[in-house]
Design a protein around this motif. Structure first.
Motif, PDB file in Angstrom:
ATOM      1  N   ASN A  36       0.845  -1.183   0.000  1.00  0.00           N
ATOM      2  CA  ASN A  36       0.000   0.000   0.000  1.00  0.00           C
ATOM      3  C   ASN A  36       0.886   1.240   0.000  1.00  0.00           C
ATOM      4  O   ASN A  36       1.985   1.232   0.551  1.00  0.00           O
ATOM      5  CB  ASN A  36      -0.872   0.027   1.265  1.00  0.00           C
ATOM      6  CG  ASN A  36      -1.535  -1.297   1.538  1.00  0.00           C
ATOM      7  OD1 ASN A  36      -2.495  -1.657   0.889  1.00  0.00           O
ATOM      8  ND2 ASN A  36      -1.018  -2.053   2.513  1.00  0.00           N
ATOM      9  N   ILE A  86      -9.054   7.246   1.461  1.00  0.00           N
ATOM     10  CA  ILE A  86      -8.686   5.873   1.133  1.00  0.00           C
ATOM     11  C   ILE A  86      -9.196   5.525  -0.258  1.00  0.00           C
ATOM     12  O   ILE A  86     -10.281   5.941  -0.662  1.00  0.00           O
ATOM     13  CB  ILE A  86      -9.221   4.856   2.162  1.00  0.00           C
ATOM     14  CG1 ILE A  86     -10.751   4.952   2.301  1.00  0.00           C
ATOM     15  CG2 ILE A  86      -8.542   5.060   3.511  1.00  0.00           C
ATOM     16  CD1 ILE A  86     -11.346   3.881   3.206  1.00  0.00           C
ATOM     17  N   HIS A  93      -8.794   2.000  -3.061  1.00  0.00           N
ATOM     18  CA  HIS A  93      -8.121   0.732  -3.341  1.00  0.00           C
ATOM     19  C   HIS A  93      -7.572   0.710  -4.764  1.00  0.00           C
ATOM     20  O   HIS A  93      -8.216   1.178  -5.709  1.00  0.00           O
ATOM     21  CB  HIS A  93      -9.037  -0.463  -3.070  1.00  0.00           C
ATOM     22  CG  HIS A  93     -10.245  -0.579  -3.944  1.00  0.00           C
ATOM     23  ND1 HIS A  93     -10.211  -1.184  -5.188  1.00  0.00           N
ATOM     24  CD2 HIS A  93     -11.533  -0.195  -3.761  1.00  0.00           C
ATOM     25  CE1 HIS A  93     -11.411  -1.170  -5.716  1.00  0.00           C
ATOM     26  NE2 HIS A  93     -12.242  -0.564  -4.881  1.00  0.00           N
ATOM     27  N   THR A  98      -4.547   1.453  -1.555  1.00  0.00           N
ATOM     28  CA  THR A  98      -4.425   0.196  -0.827  1.00  0.00           C
ATOM     29  C   THR A  98      -4.726  -1.046  -1.682  1.00  0.00           C
ATOM     30  O   THR A  98      -5.212  -0.958  -2.803  1.00  0.00           O
ATOM     31  CB  THR A  98      -5.372   0.210   0.389  1.00  0.00           C
ATOM     32  OG1 THR A  98      -6.715   0.350  -0.079  1.00  0.00           O
ATOM     33  CG2 THR A  98      -5.019   1.363   1.315  1.00  0.00           C
ATOM     34  N   GLU A 155      -9.077  -4.860  -1.694  1.00  0.00           N
ATOM     35  CA  GLU A 155     -10.461  -4.575  -1.333  1.00  0.00           C
ATOM     36  C   GLU A 155     -11.400  -5.535  -2.044  1.00  0.00           C
ATOM     37  O   GLU A 155     -12.422  -5.952  -1.488  1.00  0.00           O
ATOM     38  CB  GLU A 155     -10.822  -3.127  -1.701  1.00  0.00           C
ATOM     39  CG  GLU A 155     -12.151  -2.641  -1.126  1.00  0.00           C
ATOM     40  CD  GLU A 155     -13.349  -2.915  -2.041  1.00  0.00           C
ATOM     41  OE1 GLU A 155     -14.491  -2.744  -1.561  1.00  0.00           O
ATOM     42  OE2 GLU A 155     -13.156  -3.312  -3.202  1.00  0.00           O
ATOM     43  N   VAL A 213      -6.430  -1.510   3.927  1.00  0.00           N
ATOM     44  CA  VAL A 213      -6.899  -0.614   4.981  1.00  0.00           C
ATOM     45  C   VAL A 213      -6.868  -1.328   6.321  1.00  0.00           C
ATOM     46  O   VAL A 213      -6.405  -0.780   7.327  1.00  0.00           O
ATOM     47  CB  VAL A 213      -8.310  -0.090   4.650  1.00  0.00           C
ATOM     48  CG1 VAL A 213      -8.873   0.717   5.819  1.00  0.00           C
ATOM     49  CG2 VAL A 213      -8.286   0.761   3.388  1.00  0.00           C
ATOM     50  N   ASN A 250     -13.955   8.345   1.539  1.00  0.00           N
ATOM     51  CA  ASN A 250     -13.784   7.142   0.734  1.00  0.00           C
ATOM     52  C   ASN A 250     -14.570   7.302  -0.570  1.00  0.00           C
ATOM     53  O   ASN A 250     -15.790   7.113  -0.596  1.00  0.00           O
ATOM     54  CB  ASN A 250     -14.282   5.916   1.500  1.00  0.00           C
ATOM     55  CG  ASN A 250     -14.149   4.631   0.685  1.00  0.00           C
ATOM     56  OD1 ASN A 250     -13.591   4.631  -0.402  1.00  0.00           O
ATOM     57  ND2 ASN A 250     -14.678   3.541   1.221  1.00  0.00           N
ATOM     58  N   ASP A 277     -14.267  -0.377   1.977  1.00  0.00           N
ATOM     59  CA  ASP A 277     -13.233  -0.356   3.009  1.00  0.00           C
ATOM     60  C   ASP A 277     -13.591   0.539   4.193  1.00  0.00           C
ATOM     61  O   ASP A 277     -12.903   0.506   5.220  1.00  0.00           O
ATOM     62  CB  ASP A 277     -11.901   0.090   2.404  1.00  0.00           C
ATOM     63  CG  ASP A 277     -11.168  -1.049   1.704  1.00  0.00           C
ATOM     64  OD1 ASP A 277     -11.465  -2.218   2.013  1.00  0.00           O
ATOM     65  OD2 ASP A 277     -10.307  -0.774   0.845  1.00  0.00           O
ATOM     66  N   THR A 333     -12.463   1.349   8.661  1.00  0.00           N
ATOM     67  CA  THR A 333     -12.188   2.621   9.335  1.00  0.00           C
ATOM     68  C   THR A 333     -13.286   2.953  10.348  1.00  0.00           C
ATOM     69  O   THR A 333     -13.000   3.459  11.433  1.00  0.00           O
ATOM     70  CB  THR A 333     -12.043   3.752   8.308  1.00  0.00           C
ATOM     71  OG1 THR A 333     -13.176   3.762   7.430  1.00  0.00           O
ATOM     72  CG2 THR A 333     -10.782   3.568   7.480  1.00  0.00           C
TER      73      THR A 333
END
Length: 473
Positions: A81, A99, A101, A164, A167, A175, A193, A418, A422
């Motif tokens: 990541n 964030i 992916h 990242t 996902e 994440v 996101n 994701d 969080t």
């Protein structure tokens, strides 16, 4: 704080008027970044998010980001990541975390009319795997960081971009890994996101900006039955396939209770303004206190509203028996549930047991690795976070400037993203982007995935303004 925010938004509106489009050099940069990401294979089978992370890090280094403000980290060589910190000079405010992916779902060349891993512009669209999910947004935030760095802009609080892995599939979610192993890299006051919510268009015309403020929880359960079996010429009442089929039939006719939370209530209030008179009346009856169950049942005939109003559980796979001339000794089905915030997988498992009401049927929780457990976690999904002013006000301001008259609609994601990680870590998370996707042209995970050329560039312009707004403290 509110006075400072208001002053910042006034200035922001002025900036918006001047920055609704990208100049020629910025458009080329946005295209180059997008193309580089699309043509970097990041599928789980034979791709690498590490390769994409290294390419984006190289661009950030060339733009002047300090090596110490970037880190590539992860659990394995192909599942790394990238975390980039756009650092403020001095700030006591907690950072904002974005964030996105880097991985994409598999794409077979023979299923597409074009090469899924070649960036192609044709008939007003960019084609390629990830053009909707979600390399368009990854590219827009990378491009925004590069544009603002070149302009010499410095935020008043740190903005962290985490690109990242895993996902879509695999067991090395980026994440989740960062939160558990490198929390200091992604510790933040709240999360944006762009993999959820976003600009909705109809025939190219923007109609609403959806903002995801909470998510359902994903859970799989195995529903199974076993018995001694025997020869098919001598049937007996205790049949494993019948037991599982009967249980699934009861599930089909046993919807979970209707339930609203702050986010779904706000969503319905906004949707009512956009609906036909008949459907608007149903929504108003659902919003009434006490809730009108007959109206809820009628509204639930629409799959989207049904998923918004309740926890859903549905049979998705079934298997049973071992020979055409033998009584089945075992049968099993997978039941996939999407659970409303505030409820736990174990609570849902127990409700399934009650619905089936059959001692022959076993209901087990299926973990991510496929293992089965007689009980599930009793930890309830986190309640929806408040709709923060430092998220809502900039979002509404930018949206109204770029697409005047369209509403910002808070929503609950009925799938999963994701943000589930969080939010579970206690970080309020919100999902939206400026990438307009036409209703009916959602091709994420499908063949010939694409996004409109101008929709992409407009989305990048939106992201530049958003980053500046988020950095205004």
């Amino acid at each position: 704080m509110k006075m400072v925010l208001a002053a910042g938004l006034t200035a922001l509106v002025s900036v918006c008027v001047q920055a609704q489009t990208l100049n020629t050099a910025q458009r080329q940069l946005a295209r180059d970044v997008f193309q580089q990401l699309i043509e970097t294979n990041t599928t789980h089978s034979n791709g690498s998010t590490t390769s994409a992370a290294e390419k984006m890090r190289a661009r950030m280094l060339a733009a002047g980001f300090a090596p110490g403000d970037m880190e590539i980290a992860g659990p394995s060589a192909k599942r790394m990541n990238l975390v980039v910190r756009y650092r403020a000079e001095h700030s006591d405010a907690k950072p904002v975390l974005v964030i996105g992916h880097l991985d994409v779902v598999e794409a077979k060349r023979e299923d597409w009319t074009v090469d899924p891993f070649k960036f192609l512009e044709r008939d007003g669209y960019f084609y390629g795997r990830g053009t909707q999910d979600m390399k368009d947004s990854d590219a827009s935030f990378v491009t925004s960081f590069l544009i603002l760095k070149k302009e010499g802009w410095t935020p008043k609080r740190d903005i962290i971009l985490a690109l990242t892995a895993d996902e879509e599939s695999g067991g090395e979610n980026g994440v989740d890994w960062l939160l558990k192993n490198r929390h200091e890299l992604v510790d933040a006051g709240f999360v944006i996101n762009p993999d959820a919510g976003g600009l909705v268009t109809e025939h190219g015309k923007p109609v609403e900006m959806d903002m995801e403020a909470t998510e359902k929880v994903y859970a799989d359960f195995q529903v199974s039955a076993t018995n001694a079996g025997g020869h098919s010429s001598r049937p007996i009442p205790d049949n494993a396939i019948y037991a599982v089929a009967d249980a699934l039939g009861r599930l089909e006719h046993s919807p979970f209770p209707t339930e609203l939370n702050a986010v779904t209530r706000a969503y319905l209030e906004e949707r009512a303004k956009l609906e036909t008179p008949a459907r608007k009346k149903l929504i108003e009856q659902v919003l009434a206190k006490p809730l009108n169950q007959i109206a809820a049942a009628q509204l639930s005939t629409d799959a989207g509203y049904n998923a918004t109003l309740r926890t859903t559980c549905v049979a998705t796979m079934i298997e049973g028996g071992h020979a055409v001339n033998a009584l089945p000794g075992a049968a099993a089905a997978n039941v996939n549930c999407r659970i409303l915030p505030g409820h736990s997988p174990e609570e849902v498992r127990q409700r399934l047991v009650a619905i089936f009401h059959d001692a022959r049927v076993k209901v087990q929780f299926k973990d991510n690795d496929g293992s089965l457990h007689d009980t599930a976690t009793d930890r309830a999904a986190i309640a929806p976070p408040p709709l923060r002013d430092d998220v809502m006000k900039p979002l509404k301001s930018i949206t109204q400037t770029m697409w005047p008259g369209i509403p910002v609609v808070p929503e609950m994601e009925t799938g999963a993203s994701d943000s589930i990680y969080t939010m579970a870590a206690g970080i309020p998370s919100y999902g939206f982007s400026g990438m307009g996707i036409d209703e009916g042209d959602e091709r994420a995970h499908g063949r010939d995935e694409r996004i409109g050329v101008e929709s992409y560039y407009k989305g990048v312009a939106f992201t530049v303004l958003l980053v500046k707004a988020l950095g205004a403290e």
